[in-house]
Write an enzyme that holds these catalytic residues in place. Structure first.
Site, short mmCIF file in Angstrom:
data_model
loop_
_atom_site.label_atom_id
_atom_site.label_comp_id
_atom_site.label_asym_id
_atom_site.label_seq_id
_atom_site.Cartn_x
_atom_site.Cartn_y
_atom_site.Cartn_z
N SER A 1 0.84 -1.21 -0.04
CA SER A 1 -0.02 -0.14 0.03
C SER A 1 0.79 1.14 -0.04
CB SER A 1 -0.85 0.13 1.26
OG SER A 1 -1.46 1.37 1.32
N TYR B 1 -2.00 -0.83 10.43
CA TYR B 1 -2.10 -1.20 8.86
C TYR B 1 -0.97 -0.73 8.15
CZ TYR B 1 -3.84 -1.23 4.07
OH TYR B 1 -3.87 -1.65 2.96
#
Length: 253
Positions: free
Chosen positions: A144, A157
């Site tokens: 990401s 995350y």
């Protein structure tokens, strides 16, 4: 055919939805035999059926990425069905809880790391030996842009995706002379079921993400999968250890 994967055996984790689903379908369209893995057999088999309707070969294998033995079983199923394993995309993942770091539940942190980080580690342990046997391979891990540009209330995350990027680059060095390439894709905000779930929980999140993107929109899973498909192909034969950003300009300073 551009990005020709004819004769390849490709395994996809998290292949029942989102980016993994797109990777599985586009790989099948490019000629690969695809092993779709996921926790959800209904949606996973639906992806297999779609690949079949388009003339491709595919099978579904249930996989909990936190269980190492299931990784080995999935790879064995791919080799049994299609003769080898020479490519993979590890797309299975879990999203953030939405709290500042001191309020994150430790059990949630551990669960997310078990999926996002330990799951990728287990994928290496199962997939690499099969690719060494095949004589070459390409592994693409889905990270990401938050790995390099973190956002608030998502430390678990963001840090997990940073670990995926670094592990991918380090593994690329481990296997560069063995014919196995390892790369990471860093998507920006992409309209997947996982992100949609987050946007449904938080008012204004979708509008904020769209406003933050220079292209003024969210990405489509296919747009990420096109980059993955290229990395799986021989057209990317000199690309290893990369952290490829696909984010509509989001991460540009």
């Amino acid at each position: 055919m551009t990005y020709n994967l004819e004769g390849r055996s490709i395994l996809v984790t998290g292949g029942a939805s989102g980016i993994g689903r797109s990777v599985a379908i586009l790989s099948g369209e490019a000629g690969a035999a695809v092993t779709v893995t996921d926790l959800d057999p209904d949606r996973g088999n639906a992806v297999v059926d779609e690949i079949g309707r388009k003339g491709g070969q595919a099978q579904f294998v249930r996989l909990d990425v936190t269980q190492e033995a299931q990784h080995h079983a999935a790879v064995a199923a791919a080799v049994k069905a299609f003769g080898k394993l020479d490519g993979s995309c590890n797309a299975a993942g879990m999203s953030f809880e939405g709290r500042p770091v001191h309020e994150i539940n430790p059990d949630y942190w551990d669960k997310l790391y078990a999926i996002n980080v330990r799951g990728v580690f287990f994928s290496f342990r199962a997939q690499v030996p099969a690719m060494l046997e095949a004589g070459k391979g390409s592994i693409v891990n889905i990270a990401s842009t938050s790995a390099m540009a973190p956002f608030p209330n998502a430390a678990e995350y963001c840090s997990s995706k940073g670990a995926v990027v670094t592990a991918s680059r380090a593994a690329a060095l481990d296997y560069a002379k063995s014919g196995i390439r390892v790369n990471a894709i860093l998507p920006g905000a992409t309209r997947t079921p996982m992100l949609q779930g987050e946007m449904d929980k938080y008012d204004g999140l979708e509008e904020m993400m769209i406003a933050d993107c220079p292209q003024g929109r969210l990405g489509h899973p296919d747009e990420i999968a096109f980059a993955v498909r290229w990395l799986l192909s021989d057209e990317a034969s000199f690309v290893t250890g990369s952290a490829m950003v696909v984010d509509g300009g989001l991460s540009v300073p």
